[in-house]
Design a protein around this motif. Structure first.
Motif, PDB file in Angstrom:
ATOM      1  N   LEU A 289       0.933  -1.191  -0.223  1.00 47.24           N
ATOM      2  CA  LEU A 289      -0.051  -0.226  -0.153  1.00 47.24           C
ATOM      3  C   LEU A 289       0.957   1.117  -0.130  1.00 47.24           C
ATOM      4  O   LEU A 289       1.903   1.398   0.652  1.00 47.24           O
ATOM      5  CB  LEU A 289      -1.084  -0.042   1.155  1.00 47.24           C
ATOM      6  N   SER A 290       0.453   2.300  -0.671  1.00 41.32           N
ATOM      7  CA  SER A 290       1.268   3.580  -0.856  1.00 41.32           C
ATOM      8  C   SER A 290      -0.074   4.541  -0.546  1.00 41.32           C
ATOM      9  O   SER A 290      -1.121   4.428  -1.006  1.00 41.32           O
ATOM     10  CB  SER A 290       1.663   3.798  -2.114  1.00 41.32           C
ATOM     11  N   ALA A 303      -1.094   3.778   8.582  1.00 46.60           N
ATOM     12  CA  ALA A 303      -0.160   2.805   8.022  1.00 46.60           C
ATOM     13  C   ALA A 303       0.417   1.978   9.047  1.00 46.60           C
ATOM     14  O   ALA A 303       0.484   0.707   9.147  1.00 46.60           O
ATOM     15  CB  ALA A 303       0.951   3.234   6.952  1.00 46.60           C
ATOM     16  N   ARG A 304       0.567   2.425  10.109  1.00 46.98           N
ATOM     17  CA  ARG A 304       1.358   2.022  11.330  1.00 46.98           C
ATOM     18  C   ARG A 304       0.351   0.965  12.120  1.00 46.98           C
ATOM     19  O   ARG A 304       0.515   0.196  12.392  1.00 46.98           O
ATOM     20  CB  ARG A 304       1.792   3.091  12.075  1.00 46.98           C
ATOM     21  N   GLY A 309       3.219  -0.698   8.667  1.00 48.85           N
ATOM     22  CA  GLY A 309       4.045   0.429   8.136  1.00 48.85           C
ATOM     23  C   GLY A 309       4.098   1.633   8.643  1.00 48.85           C
ATOM     24  O   GLY A 309       4.327   1.491   9.738  1.00 48.85           O
ATOM     25  N   GLY A 310       4.297   2.561   8.025  1.00 51.31           N
ATOM     26  CA  GLY A 310       4.732   4.191   8.421  1.00 51.31           C
ATOM     27  C   GLY A 310       5.295   4.836   7.479  1.00 51.31           C
ATOM     28  O   GLY A 310       5.090   4.704   6.097  1.00 51.31           O
ATOM     29  N   GLY A 317       3.399   4.386   3.619  1.00 45.33           N
ATOM     30  CA  GLY A 317       3.510   2.920   3.053  1.00 45.33           C
ATOM     31  C   GLY A 317       3.133   1.759   3.852  1.00 45.33           C
ATOM     32  O   GLY A 317       3.531   1.951   5.285  1.00 45.33           O
ATOM     33  N   GLY A 318       2.587   0.738   3.413  1.00 42.33           N
ATOM     34  CA  GLY A 318       2.555  -0.487   4.210  1.00 42.33           C
ATOM     35  C   GLY A 318       2.319  -1.833   3.508  1.00 42.33           C
ATOM     36  O   GLY A 318       2.188  -1.805   2.145  1.00 42.33           O
ATOM     37  N   GLN A 319       2.110  -2.760   4.199  1.00 44.79           N
ATOM     38  CA  GLN A 319       1.668  -4.038   3.417  1.00 44.79           C
ATOM     39  C   GLN A 319       0.789  -4.925   4.253  1.00 44.79           C
ATOM     40  O   GLN A 319       0.807  -4.715   5.228  1.00 44.79           O
ATOM     41  CB  GLN A 319       3.154  -4.834   2.838  1.00 44.79           C
TER      42      GLN A 319
END
Ligand code: 5GP
Ligand code: MN
Length: 345
Positions: A289-290, A303-304, A309-310, A317-319
Motif C-alpha cells: 500500500l502507498s 499505515a502504522r 508500515g509508517g 506505505g505499508g503491506q
C-alpha cells in the motif's frame, strides 16, 4: 539568512573521531529504494570515499531504471540479486554501518537481523517518524523533507562542503527534488531551497535530474497510467478518499517494472476535495500500500496501526499478507472510523 540546522548530531565529536581514520563502511538503504534513498546513499558514499574510507552501498532489493543513472550506481550491491552471503560478510566486516532513509530495521527485511548483530558503529541518517533507536549516532530530523538534506547537513557539520562535487550534488539534489514532489509538497520550505541552491552552486544540474527522473517513461508505463486513470481510480466523496487497486495480472499485462506505479497515488490526491489517496498493488510476495494525504490527516498513523508500515504524516506505505480483495475490504472497512478526521477542515 545563513543555513541553520535545528537538529545537529548530538555526539558529533565522537563521530568525527570515528571517521578520523580510514574505515570499512557499509551504507544501507530501504527495500525498493526511491530517489531519496539511493541519492542520499550514493552522495554519502562518494563523500566518504573522498575522505579515504572503503565504502560499499547495499540495497535490499532492486530499484527503478529512472534512478539507475546516479553516479556510483554501477557499484551498488543488491542483496536480492547478488549473493546474500557476500552482503552478510560485508555487514559483519564493516567498522561503520550507515542506515539511510529508514528508521526501523524491519525496512531492510532479512538484512535487519544482520545489522542488529553487527559489531560496527551504526549511524542513522533519516527523516521518518518514530525512529527505532538502534544506532550509535543519529542524524535524525522528522521535519526534514528528505534524507539527502540530512546527508548535506552532516557534510556541513563535518566542515567539508568544499568536497561536494557535481556528481555528489546531482545525487543529493535528486533526493530533495523527489521527496518534495518537485518542490511542491507541504514540506518544501526555505531550508530546502537553500540546500538545493547550494547543491546547484556546487554542480547539480536541475534540468538533467528532473528530465531523467520525471520525463523518462516507458510506453508501457504511460499505458498503465492511462488504464489506471480511466478504469481503476475509485472515488468515495463521502470519505474524501480515492483509491486504486491493481492485481498482479494487471501489473503483468502492462509489463510493470519496479517503480512504474510510483506517483500514481498522487493522481487521486489531485482531485478537488480529496484528502486521502491510496494505491493497493498485488506484488505477489505481498500486498503493498502507498498512502498520501493532505493537511492534518496522518497516513503515517493509519499505515502504522493497520498495515505494518509508517512513513510521514502525508506520505506513508505499508503491506499485508492478505489477498488484494481482503486488503481493499480492510481499507474500506476502516474509513468509517476515520470519517470525522477525513471530513474535518
Ligand atoms: P511510498 O508510498 O512512496 O512507497 O512511500 C511513502 C513513504 O513511506 C516513504 O517515505 C517510505 O519510505 C515510507 N514507507 C513506504 N513503505 C513503508 C513501509 O512498509 N514501512 C514504513 N515504516 N515506511 C514505509
Ligand atoms: Mn526520504
Amino acid at each position: 539568512m545563513p543555513l541553520a540546522f535545528e537538529k545537529p548530531m548530538q555526539n558529533i565529536k565522537a563521530f568525527k573521531d570515528q571517521l578520523s581514520q580510514p574505515r570499512k563502511v557499509v551504507i544501507l538503504t530501504h527495500f525498493k529504494p526511491d530517489a531519496d534513498a539511493l541519492g542520499s546513499s550514493l552522495g554519502l558514499a562518494r563523500y566518504l570515499k573522498k575522505k579515504g574510507h572503503a565504502v560499499t552501498v547495499i540495497t535490499p532489493s532492486d530499484y527503478p531504471d529512472f534512478i539507475a543513472w546516479m553516479p556510483g550506481n554501477e557499484e551498488v550491491v543488491i542483496f536480492q540479486k547478488d549473493k546474500p552471503d557476500r552482503c552478510a560478510k560485508l555487514v559483519a566486516d564493516a567498522e561503520m554501518i550507515f542506515c539511510l532513509d529508514f528508521s526501523s530495521l524491519n525496512r531492510i527485511n532479512e538484512m535487519g537481523g544482520m545489522v542488529r548483530e553487527a559489531g560496527a558503529k551504526k549511524v542513522l541518517v533519516d527523516h521518518h517518524l518514530e525512529p527505532e533507536h538502534f544506532a550509535d549516532f543519529e542524524q535524525w530530523d522528522g521535519t526534514a523533507a528528505s534524507t539527502a538534506e540530512l546527508v548535506y547537513q552532516l557534510i556541513v557539520e563535518l566542515d567539508d562542503q568544499a568536497l561536494v562535487d557535481g556528481p555528489m550534488a546531482d545525487c543529493l539534489y535528486a533526493g530533495i527534488m523527489t521527496d518534495t514532489g518537485g518542490f511542491r509538497h507541504s514540506n518544501t520550505n526555505h531550508k530546502v531551497f537553500q540546500i538545493a541552491s547550494d547543491l546547484v552552486a556546487r554542480g547539480a544540474n536541475p534540468y538533467k535530474v528532473s528530465k531523467l527522473i520525471y520525463e523518462t517513461n516507458s510506453l508501457e508505463r504511460l499505458r498503465l497510467m492511462g488504464y489506471v486513470l480511466w478504469e481503476k481510480l475509485q472515488v468515495l466523496p463521502e470519505y474524501k478518499t480515492a483509491y486504486i487497486a491493481l492485481t498482479a495480472d494487471e501489473l503483468k499485462r502492462f509489463g510493470s517494472q519496479t517503480g512504474d506505479t510510483e506517483g500514481l497515488v498522487n493522481f487521486g490526491l489531485s482531485i478537488k476535495g480529496i484528502k486521502l489517496s491510496v494505491i493497493i498493488s498485488d506484488r505477489r510476495e505481498n500486498i503493498k500500500l502507498s498512502l498520501r494525504s493532505l493537511g492534518d490527516f496522518s497516513v503515517n498513523e493509519m499505515a502504522r496501526a493497520h498495515f505494518q508500515g509508517g512513513g510521514h504524516r502525508n506520505a506513508a506505505g505499508g503491506q499485508t499478507n492478505l489477498t488484494l480483495e481482503q486488503t481493499v475490504k480492510k481499507f474500506l472497512d476502516l474509513l468509517p472510523q476515520y470519517k470525522d478526521q477525513l471530513l474535518a477542515d
